[in-house]
Design a protein around this motif. Structure first.
Motif, PDB file in Angstrom:
ATOM      1  N   TRP A  51       0.811  -1.223   0.000  1.00 47.16           N
ATOM      2  CA  TRP A  51       0.000   0.000   0.000  1.00 47.16           C
ATOM      3  C   TRP A  51       0.842   1.270   0.000  1.00 47.16           C
ATOM      4  O   TRP A  51       0.307   2.378  -0.098  1.00 47.16           O
ATOM      5  N   ALA A  52       2.145   1.124   0.118  1.00 54.51           N
ATOM      6  CA  ALA A  52       3.032   2.286  -0.024  1.00 54.51           C
ATOM      7  C   ALA A  52       3.292   2.613  -1.488  1.00 54.51           C
ATOM      8  O   ALA A  52       3.751   3.720  -1.809  1.00 54.51           O
ATOM      9  N   ILE A  53       3.000   1.658  -2.379  1.00 53.02           N
ATOM     10  CA  ILE A  53       3.260   1.873  -3.813  1.00 53.02           C
ATOM     11  C   ILE A  53       2.440   3.029  -4.384  1.00 53.02           C
ATOM     12  O   ILE A  53       2.988   3.892  -5.079  1.00 53.02           O
ATOM     13  N   PRO A  54       1.109   3.113  -4.129  1.00 53.94           N
ATOM     14  CA  PRO A  54       0.353   4.263  -4.662  1.00 53.94           C
ATOM     15  C   PRO A  54       0.865   5.604  -4.151  1.00 53.94           C
ATOM     16  O   PRO A  54       0.913   6.584  -4.904  1.00 53.94           O
ATOM     17  N   THR A  55       1.275   5.633  -2.876  1.00 55.91           N
ATOM     18  CA  THR A  55       1.808   6.885  -2.319  1.00 55.91           C
ATOM     19  C   THR A  55       3.105   7.278  -3.022  1.00 55.91           C
ATOM     20  O   THR A  55       3.324   8.453  -3.358  1.00 55.91           O
ATOM     21  N   ALA A  56       3.970   6.291  -3.263  1.00 54.31           N
ATOM     22  CA  ALA A  56       5.229   6.561  -3.956  1.00 54.31           C
ATOM     23  C   ALA A  56       4.973   7.038  -5.380  1.00 54.31           C
ATOM     24  O   ALA A  56       5.654   7.947  -5.883  1.00 54.31           O
ATOM     25  N   ALA A  57       3.988   6.431  -6.047  1.00 55.39           N
ATOM     26  CA  ALA A  57       3.652   6.843  -7.418  1.00 55.39           C
ATOM     27  C   ALA A  57       3.148   8.283  -7.433  1.00 55.39           C
ATOM     28  O   ALA A  57       3.538   9.083  -8.297  1.00 55.39           O
ATOM     29  N   CYS A  58       2.261   8.609  -6.479  1.00 52.63           N
ATOM     30  CA  CYS A  58       1.756   9.989  -6.401  1.00 52.63           C
ATOM     31  C   CYS A  58       2.893  10.970  -6.140  1.00 52.63           C
ATOM     32  O   CYS A  58       2.951  12.051  -6.749  1.00 52.63           O
ATOM     33  N   ALA A  59       3.816  10.595  -5.233  1.00 50.76           N
ATOM     34  CA  ALA A  59       4.954  11.469  -4.937  1.00 50.76           C
ATOM     35  C   ALA A  59       5.810  11.683  -6.173  1.00 50.76           C
ATOM     36  O   ALA A  59       6.294  12.800  -6.432  1.00 50.76           O
ATOM     37  N   PHE A  60       5.993  10.620  -6.962  1.00 44.38           N
ATOM     38  CA  PHE A  60       6.793  10.742  -8.177  1.00 44.38           C
ATOM     39  C   PHE A  60       6.147  11.727  -9.157  1.00 44.38           C
ATOM     40  O   PHE A  60       6.824  12.610  -9.700  1.00 44.38           O
ATOM     41  N   PHE A  61       4.842  11.592  -9.371  1.00 48.39           N
ATOM     42  CA  PHE A  61       4.182  12.469 -10.332  1.00 48.39           C
ATOM     43  C   PHE A  61       4.099  13.914  -9.829  1.00 48.39           C
ATOM     44  O   PHE A  61       4.270  14.862 -10.608  1.00 48.39           O
ATOM     45  N   VAL A  62       3.863  14.080  -8.535  1.00 47.78           N
ATOM     46  CA  VAL A  62       3.771  15.443  -7.986  1.00 47.78           C
ATOM     47  C   VAL A  62       5.128  16.141  -8.052  1.00 47.78           C
ATOM     48  O   VAL A  62       5.246  17.269  -8.560  1.00 47.78           O
ATOM     49  N   HIS A  63       6.165  15.459  -7.557  1.00 49.88           N
ATOM     50  CA  HIS A  63       7.476  16.111  -7.567  1.00 49.88           C
ATOM     51  C   HIS A  63       8.029  16.196  -8.987  1.00 49.88           C
ATOM     52  O   HIS A  63       8.707  17.179  -9.335  1.00 49.88           O
ATOM     53  N   GLY A  64       7.735  15.188  -9.811  1.00 41.49           N
ATOM     54  CA  GLY A  64       8.159  15.264 -11.212  1.00 41.49           C
ATOM     55  C   GLY A  64       7.550  16.458 -11.915  1.00 41.49           C
ATOM     56  O   GLY A  64       8.221  17.153 -12.692  1.00 41.49           O
ATOM     57  N   ALA A  65       6.263  16.722 -11.628  1.00 43.16           N
ATOM     58  CA  ALA A  65       5.607  17.899 -12.217  1.00 43.16           C
ATOM     59  C   ALA A  65       6.263  19.182 -11.722  1.00 43.16           C
ATOM     60  O   ALA A  65       6.456  20.134 -12.499  1.00 43.16           O
ATOM     61  N   ARG A  66       6.629  19.228 -10.452  1.00 41.80           N
ATOM     62  CA  ARG A  66       7.306  20.413  -9.910  1.00 41.80           C
ATOM     63  C   ARG A  66       8.642  20.647 -10.613  1.00 41.80           C
ATOM     64  O   ARG A  66       9.016  21.799 -10.887  1.00 41.80           O
ATOM     65  N   LEU A  67       9.350  19.572 -10.915  1.00 40.82           N
ATOM     66  CA  LEU A  67      10.641  19.701 -11.591  1.00 40.82           C
ATOM     67  C   LEU A  67      10.477  20.226 -13.018  1.00 40.82           C
ATOM     68  O   LEU A  67      11.244  21.080 -13.472  1.00 40.82           O
ATOM     69  N   LEU A  68       9.467  19.734 -13.732  1.00 39.44           N
ATOM     70  CA  LEU A  68       9.233  20.202 -15.098  1.00 39.44           C
ATOM     71  C   LEU A  68       8.718  21.640 -15.094  1.00 39.44           C
ATOM     72  O   LEU A  68       9.054  22.426 -15.993  1.00 39.44           O
ATOM     73  N   LEU A  69       7.925  21.981 -14.078  1.00 40.08           N
ATOM     74  CA  LEU A  69       7.483  23.377 -13.951  1.00 40.08           C
ATOM     75  C   LEU A  69       8.663  24.288 -13.612  1.00 40.08           C
ATOM     76  O   LEU A  69       8.685  25.456 -14.017  1.00 40.08           O
ATOM     77  N   PHE A  70       9.635  23.745 -12.893  1.00 40.85           N
ATOM     78  CA  PHE A  70      10.848  24.514 -12.602  1.00 40.85           C
ATOM     79  C   PHE A  70      11.594  24.833 -13.890  1.00 40.85           C
ATOM     80  O   PHE A  70      12.154  25.931 -14.039  1.00 40.85           O
ATOM     81  N   ASP A  71      11.604  23.898 -14.840  1.00 41.24           N
ATOM     82  CA  ASP A  71      12.183  24.160 -16.165  1.00 41.24           C
ATOM     83  C   ASP A  71      11.513  25.364 -16.819  1.00 41.24           C
ATOM     84  O   ASP A  71      12.178  26.257 -17.353  1.00 41.24           O
ATOM     85  N   ARG A  72      10.192  25.369 -16.810  1.00 42.85           N
ATOM     86  CA  ARG A  72       9.441  26.470 -17.425  1.00 42.85           C
ATOM     87  C   ARG A  72       9.720  27.779 -16.696  1.00 42.85           C
ATOM     88  O   ARG A  72       9.859  28.836 -17.324  1.00 42.85           O
ATOM     89  N   TRP A  73       9.789  27.721 -15.372  1.00 40.11           N
ATOM     90  CA  TRP A  73      10.067  28.929 -14.601  1.00 40.11           C
ATOM     91  C   TRP A  73      11.446  29.488 -14.938  1.00 40.11           C
ATOM     92  O   TRP A  73      11.624  30.707 -15.048  1.00 40.11           O
ATOM     93  N   LEU A  74      12.421  28.593 -15.109  1.00 35.97           N
ATOM     94  CA  LEU A  74      13.761  29.046 -15.474  1.00 35.97           C
ATOM     95  C   LEU A  74      13.767  29.729 -16.845  1.00 35.97           C
ATOM     96  O   LEU A  74      14.438  30.750 -17.035  1.00 35.97           O
ATOM     97  N   ARG A  75      13.003  29.181 -17.782  1.00 28.57           N
ATOM     98  CA  ARG A  75      12.943  29.791 -19.124  1.00 28.57           C
ATOM     99  C   ARG A  75      12.363  31.195 -19.048  1.00 28.57           C
ATOM    100  O   ARG A  75      12.851  32.122 -19.706  1.00 28.57           O
ATOM    101  N   ARG A  76      11.298  31.355 -18.277  1.00 25.33           N
ATOM    102  CA  ARG A  76      10.683  32.688 -18.155  1.00 25.33           C
ATOM    103  C   ARG A  76      11.610  33.656 -17.435  1.00 25.33           C
ATOM    104  O   ARG A  76      11.706  34.837 -17.810  1.00 25.33           O
ATOM    105  N   THR A  77      12.327  33.147 -16.423  1.00 31.23           N
ATOM    106  CA  THR A  77      13.210  34.017 -15.646  1.00 31.23           C
ATOM    107  C   THR A  77      14.400  34.489 -16.452  1.00 31.23           C
ATOM    108  O   THR A  77      14.787  35.665 -16.406  1.00 31.23           O
ATOM    109  N   LYS A  78      14.988  33.586 -17.248  1.00 35.22           N
ATOM    110  CA  LYS A  78      16.213  33.899 -17.973  1.00 35.22           C
ATOM    111  C   LYS A  78      15.952  34.510 -19.345  1.00 35.22           C
ATOM    112  O   LYS A  78      16.872  35.046 -19.967  1.00 35.22           O
ATOM    113  N   HIS A  79      14.715  34.405 -19.827  1.00 39.92           N
ATOM    114  CA  HIS A  79      14.433  34.958 -21.156  1.00 39.92           C
ATOM    115  C   HIS A  79      13.327  36.010 -21.082  1.00 39.92           C
ATOM    116  O   HIS A  79      12.715  36.343 -22.040  1.00 39.92           O
TER     117      HIS A  79
END
Length: 223
Positions: free
Chosen positions: A195-223
């Motif tokens: 039952w820890a597997i669904p929690t780990a999957a959710c954590a992966f998608f949530v933090h993964g989304a934050r990382l990809l959004l960080f990419d977009r934020w960097l593009r806006r900040t630097k350009h």
């Protein structure tokens, strides 16, 4: 009652006050405490050896740190950065998502020590993330540099924290199981790990989304 062993505490306080080597101070204080308690020299040394053997994972520090120091001395960070700069589509977010996946999968099968802040984040992951950011956005200022480092460290934390509970032979799972037993819930460690597997999957998608959004934020900040 024998109060003489308490002098060991005084030795620790005095040693720290004089700013002496902490390891030397603690070792001398421990030996003095043992001798004042009536133990002979061999018994004190034997006690030290038993404590070291019971907590032998401490020895890993003395192996890992010199190795990492030598690797950095001979250009590990520079080589890692150079590798990332040669990859056309490498970005901070994509790199850290891959590391997050690796950290979760290895933690899930019990390989917690294959990565971590001293082993991988400082010498490899953070320099590679910085190289990916500089390749795409040019030189970073101090604030952005620290932000990239922080995301690198946070990725390791998230991956380990949510991945390790999938491995049922770990202390946290046993603690959860024993706590639930006191409330009448009889679950096996394997039940909790599954039952820890669904929690780990959710954590992966949530933090993964934050990382990809960080990419977009960097593009806006630097350009």
């Amino acid at each position: 009652m024998n109060y003489w062993p308490l002098l060991g505490i005084a030795l620790v306080v005095l040693g720290f006050a004089l700013k002496l080597n902490p390891m030397l101070v603690v070792t001398v204080a421990a030996i003095a405490t043992g001798l004042l308690a009536g133990m002979d020299v061999f018994e004190v040394i034997s006690t030290f050896g038993k404590a070291f053997n019971d907590n032998r994972i401490i020895a890993i520090v003395w192996i890992v740190l010199p190795v990492i120091g030598l690797l950095e001395r001979f250009g590990l960070q520079q080589q890692a950065a150079s590798l990332i700069q040669r990859l056309r589509n490498a970005t901070v977010g994509r790199l850290l998502v891959l590391y997050l996946l690796y950290r979760q999968l290895t933690a899930a099968i019990g390989l917690h020590s294959t990565a971590g802040h001293p082993q991988t984040v400082r010498p490899l992951v953070a320099p590679m993330a910085l190289a990916a950011a500089e390749k795409e956005h040019g030189e970073l200022d101090a604030k952005l540099t620290e932000k990239v480092k922080a995301y690198s460290a946070a990725t390791d934390n998230v991956g380990l924290f949510f991945g390790e509970d999938i491995f049922f032979a770990i202390g946290s799972i046993v603690l959860i199981q024993q706590t639930l037993v006191t409330y009448g819930y009889n679950l096996t460690p394997l039940d909790l790990a599954v039952w820890a597997i669904p929690t780990a999957a959710c954590a992966f998608f949530v933090h993964g989304a934050r990382l990809l959004l960080f990419d977009r934020w960097l593009r806006r900040t630097k350009h």
